[in-house]
Design a protein around this motif. Sequence first.
Motif: not given
Length: 757
Positions: A37-51, A387-394
Amino acid sequence: MIENAGRKVIFVAVLLVAALLLLVLPDRPIPLGLDLAGGTRLVYSLDIEEGRRSGAISAQETDDEIMGEQISIIEQRVNPTGVKEPIIRRIGQNRIEISLPDSTEARTASAARPLAKPVDASGNASIELVGTPAELAAFPSGGGIVQIGGEYLRYRERAGNQLQQITRGEQGTPLTAHEVGASVVLISDDAIKNAIENLGDLRFMGVARPTDFSTLGTDQTKERTKLDTWLASPANADLPIAVFNALPTEQGGPVKGLAWMPMRQSELELRMPLKDRQLLPLLVPSGNEVFTGASLATVGKSQDRTGFPAVSFQMREEFATSFGDYTKKFEGERLAIALNGEIVTAPQLSEALYGSSIIEGRFQDREVDQMVTVLRSGSLRIAPKLVNEERVGASLGDENIQRNIWCGIVVLVLIFGFMAGYYRRLGLYANMALAANLLLLLGAMSIVQATLTLPGIAGIVLTIGMAVDANILIFDRIREEADKGLKPIQAAKEGFGHALSAIVDSNVTTLLTALILYNVGTGPIRGFAVTLSLGILTSMFAALVITRLFVHYHLARGEKKFQMSRWLAEAKYGFMEKRKLYFVFSTIFCVAGLVLFFVLPAKRKLGIDFLGGSSAKVRTEQALGIDEMRTRVGQLPGEFAQAEVVSLPASEETSGKFREFRITAKGSGDLEQVEGGSEGSFERVLRSGLVDLLQKGPIEADIGADGSLVGAVYFEAAHPAEEVKQALAGTGIEALEVRPRDEFNKIFELSGKLAAG
């Protein structure tokens, strides 16, 4: 043969009706996976250096260790029960990709309220709603997606009747103006994203008393003055209180051992600036008096004394005594419980907390659900940034899905046909028990909301195939007892009795394996373990209870003989006579398989989860069907033959025709041999191999000899035509006309004339 058979029939009937209702009444009784059925693709970034700079990460910890820890915590939050089947993997150096099945990404809600003020077609102004606090409570304070007319809008925070931090044109919908009174409908409550982005930083800290200030070598007035001075500076207006707490004392920060935190605001309160909120001075614990979310053994839902939802917790055994000793210091005083830099509650302790306790704060049910999920998984040391979000198909085409479903149906027909043909009446009883088993299994999957994928369908078919074994053991044992001269009713009793141990042994060992997989495994492995466990339990119930009931009533009608074929029972193939030859063949095949596995290159035998890979979103000039795009990608060199190609539903122009696709291929030696590395090669292969399909742009311009201009501009997001025209004002183009080429307001055709020179 069976005591109280009538009661058992009623019990089985109730279970079957309940399972049927679970599959019929809900809109989506069993969630479908990404492949179906597809769904949603999320991409997250982590600022390791700031951590590292902030001290959240030590210098000794590597990037790989941090990324692995963050991914593990996020997976526990997204998929706490192990049945949601998301795909979570690292991409690049500091990014995490999370693909959520359509049914997992968010809960759908039915809240709707009128618009109090008009909204124009541009900008990110707040949305003001009409309604009482109780009516507005359905809109989560932590954010969500709402629909106004034909436009989707995302808000990040609700303050009273205002939805704030708005992002327009979500999911590719066009930006439009909305009048007063227009219905604002809640589409998604962003529960998954809120769980991902919540740090989950839980702290227990005593509220400072006047004597504590003296002990620290200061006084409350002096410390409050420093805080007020910092808050009054316009440069600090949008900074969190943690920035002030981190300031050295000599630079105007709090004295060592003291920190300030604001009290949490409820969903019904308007969001106030930090300087206007209630701020409490807290004693910063040190050494073995530091207790965080990691110190908790169990977390669950509870209620406070007034009936509001609350969070119950129990300290781990090794922390229970020291936590009790720590809280004993604040008997008769206030102990603050802070989450993510806000004080959730600061009750006055009447006694030390050596056992369990609760976190109260007049929460809503969904707030408690989210807190429990977050606290059970542990705390993130770096806040993920979307940083990115999109709907994806099956990920599978309709043709492949239909083909595999038909394969499953054919297998079931063959199983049912064999049972009916070989065991006659008993085979029909077994088939009805297997059908009941399938119904119970699907009903159980609906209860736990186990996501159904194509491998899951294969697993269900395999479960039915394995369930046949129990019936075959029972029926052949009945035949053997009848051959000994026992009467039918006695043969049936002995058959079920003697087959019971073999059935229980085989199923219990498999069940133990499933339990181990669930407790040790992660991701899809836990989902497989849950489905396998449910299948084992329903199979045993169907064979030992439902089949037995059919046999009981068969005998109650006075049947004198069990009719069944005997050609398998009387077959004499002499397997043991040729056992040495079979041992040789088995050894050869096993050794050959092991050698072949180790000899084959990694790219041939391992998937993207082991090898990594590359992913790209592509736009086409003309709308294409998903099968056409998959065919073209499959013709590219390297690993593109096995690449995953999914459509992005937001780009659908006509039924089944899309303008945007995501292509993901696993890492391979073929790509890595090209100069620039695998990612550079991946992009170059796509650009060259799909050059006739890919969208042109981002800017096209043809200028005639007379200065006439004809061109087009391509945008990443939707924009109103008037906004594009305003952006081009003053560039020297006369008689400028801007016309959208597509209904998504992402491509615009331009015409006009350039001024002389």
